[in-house]
Design a protein around this motif. Structure first.
Motif, mmCIF file in Angstrom:
data_model
loop_
_atom_site.group_PDB
_atom_site.id
_atom_site.type_symbol
_atom_site.label_atom_id
_atom_site.label_comp_id
_atom_site.label_asym_id
_atom_site.label_seq_id
_atom_site.Cartn_x
_atom_site.Cartn_y
_atom_site.Cartn_z
ATOM 1 N N GLU A 78 0.831 -1.209 0.000
ATOM 2 C CA GLU A 78 0.000 0.000 0.000
ATOM 3 C C GLU A 78 0.865 1.259 0.000
ATOM 4 O OE1 GLU A 78 -2.621 -0.266 3.269
ATOM 5 O OE2 GLU A 78 -3.815 -1.923 2.440
ATOM 6 N N SER A 79 1.961 1.218 0.775
ATOM 7 C CA SER A 79 2.855 2.376 0.811
ATOM 8 C C SER A 79 3.490 2.620 -0.553
ATOM 9 C CB SER A 79 3.939 2.153 1.872
ATOM 10 O OG SER A 79 4.887 3.203 1.841
ATOM 11 N N TYR A 80 3.913 1.528 -1.226
ATOM 12 C CA TYR A 80 4.502 1.687 -2.554
ATOM 13 C C TYR A 80 3.470 2.224 -3.552
ATOM 14 C CZ TYR A 80 8.382 -1.096 -0.773
ATOM 15 O OH TYR A 80 9.445 -1.549 -0.052
ATOM 16 N N GLY A 81 2.201 1.761 -3.428
ATOM 17 C CA GLY A 81 1.158 2.263 -4.319
ATOM 18 C C GLY A 81 0.920 3.752 -4.131
ATOM 19 N N ALA A 82 0.887 4.178 -2.846
ATOM 20 C CA ALA A 82 0.681 5.604 -2.575
ATOM 21 C C ALA A 82 1.861 6.423 -3.094
ATOM 22 C CB ALA A 82 0.496 5.823 -1.075
ATOM 23 N N ARG A 83 3.068 5.903 -2.891
ATOM 24 C CA ARG A 83 4.240 6.629 -3.382
ATOM 25 C C ARG A 83 4.241 6.706 -4.909
ATOM 26 N NH1 ARG A 83 9.323 3.855 -0.708
ATOM 27 N NH2 ARG A 83 10.346 5.296 -2.149
ATOM 28 N N ALA A 126 1.559 6.638 -6.900
ATOM 29 C CA ALA A 126 0.542 7.603 -7.317
ATOM 30 C C ALA A 126 1.022 9.040 -7.106
ATOM 31 C CB ALA A 126 -0.754 7.352 -6.544
ATOM 32 N N GLY A 127 1.679 9.281 -5.961
ATOM 33 C CA GLY A 127 2.214 10.612 -5.708
ATOM 34 C C GLY A 127 3.283 11.002 -6.707
ATOM 35 N N ALA A 128 4.150 10.019 -7.067
ATOM 36 C CA ALA A 128 5.205 10.311 -8.040
ATOM 37 C C ALA A 128 4.622 10.629 -9.411
ATOM 38 C CB ALA A 128 6.171 9.120 -8.127
ATOM 39 N N VAL A 129 3.580 9.872 -9.815
ATOM 40 C CA VAL A 129 2.943 10.131 -11.114
ATOM 41 C C VAL A 129 2.312 11.520 -11.133
ATOM 42 C CG1 VAL A 129 1.067 9.415 -12.642
ATOM 43 C CG2 VAL A 129 2.562 7.693 -11.636
ATOM 44 N N SER A 130 1.592 11.843 -10.048
ATOM 45 C CA SER A 130 0.956 13.170 -9.984
ATOM 46 C C SER A 130 1.995 14.285 -9.998
ATOM 47 C CB SER A 130 0.100 13.248 -8.714
ATOM 48 O OG SER A 130 -0.478 14.528 -8.594
ATOM 49 N N SER A 131 3.082 14.081 -9.226
ATOM 50 C CA SER A 131 4.128 15.099 -9.203
ATOM 51 C C SER A 131 4.793 15.244 -10.565
ATOM 52 C CB SER A 131 5.169 14.729 -8.142
ATOM 53 O OG SER A 131 6.235 15.650 -8.142
ATOM 54 N N ALA A 178 -0.407 1.169 -16.804
ATOM 55 C CA ALA A 178 0.542 0.156 -16.307
ATOM 56 C C ALA A 178 0.475 0.030 -14.795
ATOM 57 C CB ALA A 178 1.965 0.513 -16.754
ATOM 58 N N ALA A 179 0.360 1.176 -14.092
ATOM 59 C CA ALA A 179 0.264 1.120 -12.624
ATOM 60 C C ALA A 179 -1.006 0.402 -12.196
ATOM 61 C CB ALA A 179 0.307 2.539 -12.058
ATOM 62 N N MET A 180 -2.127 0.678 -12.848
ATOM 63 C CA MET A 180 -3.389 0.023 -12.486
ATOM 64 C C MET A 180 -3.333 -1.463 -12.767
ATOM 65 S SD MET A 180 -5.355 2.185 -11.108
ATOM 66 C CE MET A 180 -6.870 1.239 -11.190
ATOM 67 N N GLN A 181 -2.727 -1.859 -13.917
ATOM 68 C CA GLN A 181 -2.630 -3.289 -14.237
ATOM 69 C C GLN A 181 -1.778 -4.035 -13.218
ATOM 70 O OE1 GLN A 181 -1.136 -3.359 -18.239
ATOM 71 N NE2 GLN A 181 -3.117 -2.873 -19.181
ATOM 72 N N GLY A 182 -0.661 -3.406 -12.770
ATOM 73 C CA GLY A 182 0.165 -4.058 -11.742
ATOM 74 C C GLY A 182 -0.600 -4.243 -10.450
ATOM 75 N N HIS A 183 -1.370 -3.222 -10.062
ATOM 76 C CA HIS A 183 -2.160 -3.335 -8.831
ATOM 77 C C HIS A 183 -3.233 -4.419 -8.966
ATOM 78 C CE1 HIS A 183 -4.102 -2.058 -5.140
ATOM 79 N NE2 HIS A 183 -5.242 -1.976 -5.786
#
Length: 518
Positions: free
Chosen positions: A286-291, A293-298, A428-433
């Motif tokens: 979960e922490s990696y997912g949040a990081r 998402a934050g990296a993509v937004s940034s 790609a991020a959604m497919q990995g999740h």
């Protein structure tokens, strides 16, 4: 015994045959001593092809020949080795074939802890000299094994502690190989278990473990001696599957601890080494997912700001040709001024030259020069117009290439390219999740399918005697009150319904090759 008469006259000593004399000596020795206990140092040891063990017991003044018959040798907890100080118990007898007396040993034990420690140190030195303790030969423990093989007793607290700790941290499949953990059967059974796990075929009907745990509770050095046997140590060293030893308590050390790939101070600690904590892994995901998402937004924000900064730095299309227009206007002004000055200078020169001329000649010359001047002015005007038109044509061509529509199209193309890359990164991020979620869902479904409650759903029942599971007819006869547990509750065999209790997996003993879905 039969006495033979002496044929020589004058002598009355009894005469014996060799067999009679040997038998008489045998009866005297066996009748006088019977069973004895002898303390001494083991000298020569010979294991015959028949399985009998011949050895010498000695001290600083005498040697006693001894023999251990094949059937008794197989039952010994400690095998005699040269130089070991022992206490042997047996029957003193004779061997007429060699005219010697000997001790037939039926039990032999080291003479105290010191003898065991000396023998252990000797084995340790031998195995260490062969390189079995070297750190470079130890295999890494797998991070998350699918199947864990446990070599231990099926009864007792050790297997319950291991299964409970695995269930708390990260449930895994556990394959139990039941063995005796002390006594003469301990070493051969533990050796066979380690070799048996390694002999399993990967992907076969019975899964091959990814990790082996050899476990036993604490005890004296005599209780743990089976794990100091050379056969156990060599089997652990030769294991292709990574092996964790968890024999005794933290202060207990056996030979298997030195050759194993990892030593655990307790069986519970072995389970903790075998698997990580599942909740910590989920929190990490979960922490990696949040990081992420934050990296993509940034990254999107930075790219957008960069695009805006670049667009502000570009000049307006109308300002690109203004300097060229201004330079053209300045050139025209200078050209007109230069042209007027040249005409005035030539007029003055004409007047100076025409002064001495007669009026008629002067008028004719003036008319001639006027015609030339007019023609030259017309030619110069036409050339100037052509030059001006060519300059304007070049300026229009440059201005056409710097049109605002072309800049707008390039900006839109770069914006579309950036948006497409952002969509691909997000997909790609959604497919990995989703893949991780599907794996976790399949594992949960498999756990539910193989659970204890699912077995009850298929029509099976569990027989309880209070809080203990009844597995044999003898135990059922001695039970105070029997209850049958079905999928929807318990039913007492005396006819009174019982209140349903929480579903608790029955405690059963393992058998060789039994598979527990933990």
């Amino acid at each position: 015994m039969d006495l033979l008469e002496d044929d020589q006259p004058g002598r009355n000593e009894p005469e014996f045959s060799v067999s009679e004399l040997s038998g008489a000596i045998k009866r005297v020795i066996e009748g006088e001593f019977g069973r004895v206990r002898v303390k001494g140092e083991v000298g020569r040891v010979l294991v015959a092809r028949s399985g009998h063990v011949y050895l010498d017991l000695k001290d600083d003044r005498a040697v006693l020949g001894s023999v251990i018959w094949k059937g008794q040798a197989a039952k010994l907890a400690v095998k005699p080795e040269e130089g070991m100080e022992v206490i042997a118990t047996g029957k003193l007898t004779t061997f007429p074939g060699q005219s010697k007396y000997q001790l037939v040993i039926d039990d032999i034990r080291p003479a105290g802890v010191g003898a065991l420690m000396a023998m252990l140190e000797k084995r340790k030195t031998q195995l260490e000299g062969e390189g079995l303790f070297a750190a470079e030969r130890k295999k890494p423990i797998p991070y998350l094994p699918e199947v864990i093989g446990v070599v231990t007793s099926p009864q007792g607290a050790v297997i319950r502690d291991i299964l409970h700790r695995l269930r708390e941290r990260f449930p895994r499949k556990v394959l139990i190989w039941p063995v005796a953990v002390q006594g003469e059967q301990c070493a051969p059974q533990v050796t066979a278990a380690i070799n048996g796990f390694n002999a399993l075929t990967p992907g076969g009907a019975l899964p091959r473990p990814d990790l082996i745990i050899v476990a036993r509770g604490g005890g004296s050095i005599e209780d743990l001696w089976g794990f100091n046997e050379e056969s156990v140590a060599r089997a652990a060293a030769a294991s292709e599957i990574p092996l964790i030893s968890a024999v005794g308590h933290e202060t207990d050390t056996t030979l298997i601890d030195y050759v194993s790939d990892k030593r655990a101070p307790t069986p519970t600690a072995a389970a903790e080494i075998a698997v990580p904590v599942r909740l910590e892994l989920l929190a990490g995901v979960e922490s990696y997912g949040a990081r992420m998402a934050g990296a993509v937004s940034s990254q999107i924000d930075r790219r957008g700001q960069r695009l805006r900064d670049l667009s502000r730095a570009l000049p307006r299309p109308t300002e690109l040709h203004r300097p060229a227009t201004q330079r053209l206007d300045a050139a025209l002004v200078r050209f007109e001024a230069a042209l007027g000055g040249l005409v005035n200078r030539r007029r003055l020169d004409l007047e100076r030259l025409a002064a001495p001329l007669r009026p008629q000649l002067l008028r004719a010359r003036i008319e001639q020069d006027s015609r030339k001047t007019a023609e030259a002015g017309k030619s110069l005007s036409r050339a100037l117009l052509r030059q001006t038109e060519r300059g304007r044509d070049r300026f229009d061509a440059v201005a056409g290439r710097l049109s605002s529509e072309r800049l707008t199209r390039e900006t839109e193309r770069q914006t579309d390219l950036l948006a497409d890359r952002l969509r691909r990164l997000s997909r790609a991020a959604m497919q990995g999740h989703e893949r991780q979620s599907e794996r976790l869902s399949r594992a949960s479904q498999m756990l539910e399918t193989l659970s204890y409650q699912a077995t009850l759903e298929r029509g099976y029942a569990v027989v309880w005697d209070g809080e203990a599971v009844v597995t044999t007819a003898q135990a059922a006869k001695s039970a105070d009150g029997l209850e049958l547990q079905f999928k929807d509750g318990r039913h007492s065999l005396d006819g009174r319904p019982k209140k349903a209790k929480p579903s608790t997996p029955p405690k059963t003993g393992g058998t060789q090759g039994s598979l527990f879905e933990d």
